[in-house]
Scaffold this active site. Structure first.
Site, PDB file in Angstrom:
ATOM      1  CD  GLU A  71      99.316 103.183  94.902  1.00 14.75           C
ATOM      2  OE1 GLU A  71     100.125 102.350  95.328  1.00 14.75           O
ATOM      3  OE2 GLU A  71      98.135 102.900  94.675  1.00 14.75           O
TER       4      GLU A  71
ATOM      5  CB  CYS B 175      96.173 106.207  85.283  1.00 15.16           C
ATOM      6  SG  CYS B 175      94.775 106.224  86.407  1.00 15.16           S
TER       7      CYS B 175
ATOM      8  CB  CYS C  65      88.009 108.921  96.981  1.00  8.13           C
ATOM      9  SG  CYS C  65      86.604 109.554  96.035  1.00  8.13           S
TER      10      CYS C  65
ATOM     11  CB  CYS D 167      82.325 103.656  94.534  1.00  9.02           C
ATOM     12  SG  CYS D 167      81.994 105.345  93.980  1.00  9.02           S
TER      13      CYS D 167
ATOM     14  CB  CYS E  67      86.303 102.179  94.383  1.00 13.64           C
ATOM     15  SG  CYS E  67      87.772 103.194  94.210  1.00 13.64           S
TER      16      CYS E  67
ATOM     17  CB  CYS F 291      90.262 100.358  87.049  1.00 16.46           C
ATOM     18  SG  CYS F 291      90.570 100.815  85.390  1.00 16.46           S
TER      19      CYS F 291
END
Ligand code: SAH
Ligand code: SF4
Length: 397
Positions: free
Chosen positions: A118, A131, A138, A142, A145, A375
């Site tokens: 994305e 962005c 990933c 975290c 996230c 975010c």
């Protein structure tokens, strides 16, 4: 309300499983070497490379046929061996606040899996920020996230990183000749004024591809986004930070999110490997820092976890001696999360402590939440190809 645009008629034709390599994302030297492989004579190579560079990155050409100052014979030859098309846009969503999110399907990898990433565009009054993602998913986890919950992970190639910028340019119609033809062009002549590596993935775990991609994106005769307007965000891969400063040379953002190792170990598990002190020492040594070139510290506001006044005071102490600004990010929720966003009063009180200590600390207004573009909300359902398609890939069809 969310609008999903389906009329992507203007997009260049995308041929899945095209065996021809793409020229997008190659550095100038790599492009010259590719021309050599295509049989372009040595004395012509630099000139041809310059022409291609201009067509691809300045004009946004999506086919060799458009390159009218290159002989027909060479255009046909180039088309036989290379492509310059873009990956496929699966969906384009526009938020009520103008934020746009593209879901991009990448060409299948060597095992035949077609991943998706994305890319998000955030227009603001004085700027427009793109962005971009550096990985599918990933490897880090975290706790706040969404991307970290995605199982499938792979690095994006330089081609796939650069292509995100080009797709955004295509869809915003902001190639220089398109801007020139506008009655009311955007202020400063472009919509995308800034790029942030804050989409999916940890950019410093994909160092070489990010480095090459940023060299292409910042090239003054092409996409021409100055490195001072590109920010790389890392969760704190300490050993790579000095190299990032020397070799990538963009602005740096650090996902700090906590002021004690005890809490950061929980939120950003990478902290167990590279604790806060080591991370901040690496920041102090980051090349080229000054009051005009500061490090951004990102701090996601989590209710009852990291949002007390004691945290704010500790943060001021930790940042002493580092030219810094702090971005307070209200936590953006996603399905299944354990966290809650801090109360508004807590965020304001936190910001005030920072402001009094002289740190610019804007609270980042959440953008594009209605389309899960804010975010930490990015996640793609990377698909495995169906068996039939996979067989076709393996057979080289
Ligand atoms: N992996 C890199 C870059 C991508 S994340 C990094 O961690 O820095 C971009 C920013 O969004 C990071 O600061 C990240 O911590 C933050 N973020 C992640 N999830 C979030 C959420 N749910 N709400 C608000 N910010 C979040
Ligand atoms: Fe990865 Fe960054 Fe998300 Fe952490 S915050 S899981 S490093 S993308």
């Amino acid at each position: 309300m969310t609008t999903v645009l389906n009329q992507l008629a203007a997009r260049p034709r995308y041929i899945p499983n095209d065996p021809r390599p793409s020229l997008i994302g190659l550095t100038r030297d790599e492009l010259a070497a590719a021309l050599a492989r295509a049989g372009v004579a040595e004395k012509q190579r630099r000139m041809r490379m310059g022409q291609l560079w201009h067509w691809i990155y300045h004009r946004g050409a999506t086919s060799f046929a458009a390159m009218t100052d290159i002989s027909k014979e060479l255009r046909t030859r180039l088309d036989e061996v290379f492509i310059i098309g873009r990956p496929e846009i699966v969906t384009e969503q526009v938020s009520t606040d103008g934020t746009r999110k593209w879901l991009i399907r990448l060409a299948p990898d060597e095992r035949g899996a077609a991943h998706e990433v994305e890319t998000v565009y955030i227009p603001e009054e004085d700027r427009g920020t793109l962005c971009i993602s550096s990985q599918v998913g990933c490897t880090l986890t975290c706790t706040f996230c969404h991307t970290g919950t995605q199982k499938l992970v792979r690095n994006l190639s330089a081609n796939e990183i650069v292509a995100q910028v080009m797709i955004a340019r295509d869809r915003l119609a902001e190639w220089p000749h398109q801007i020139e033809a506008m009655k009311t062009p955007p202020a400063g002549g472009r919509y995308i004024t800034n790029v942030v590596l804050m989409g999916m993935g940890e950019p410093l775990y994909n160092f070489d591809n990010v480095k090459r991609a940023m060299a292409v994106v910042s090239d003054g005769e092409g996409l021409s986004l100055s490195k001072r307007r590109i920010t790389l965000s890392t969760s704190g891969v300490v050993p790579e930070i000095p190299r990032a400063g020397e070799e990538i040379g963009t602005m740096l953002a650090i996902s700090l999110h906590a002021t004690t190792d005890e809490i950061r170990n929980k939120l950003v598990p990478l902290n167990k490997k590279y604790p806060i002190k080591e991370l901040l020492d690496a920041c102090r040594a980051y090349p080229g820092l000054s009051n005009a070139r500061r490090i951004t510290f990102e701090y996601v506001m989590l209710k009852g976890v990291n949002d007390s006044l004691a945290d704010a005071k500790r943060l001021v102490k930790l940042l002493a001696g580092i030219p810094a600004k702090v971005n307070l990010i209200p936590f953006n929720p996603w399905p299944g999360t354990q966290h809650e966003c801090s109360d508004w009063e807590a965020i304001e009180a936190f910001a005030e402590v920072l402001n009094k200590a002289g740190y610019a600390s804007p609270v980042r207004t959440p953008r594009g939440r209605d389309i899960m573009a804010a975010c930490g909300q990015l996640k793609s359902e990377s698909q495995k190809l169906r068996a039939k398609e996979r067989l076709a890939v393996e057979a080289g069809a």
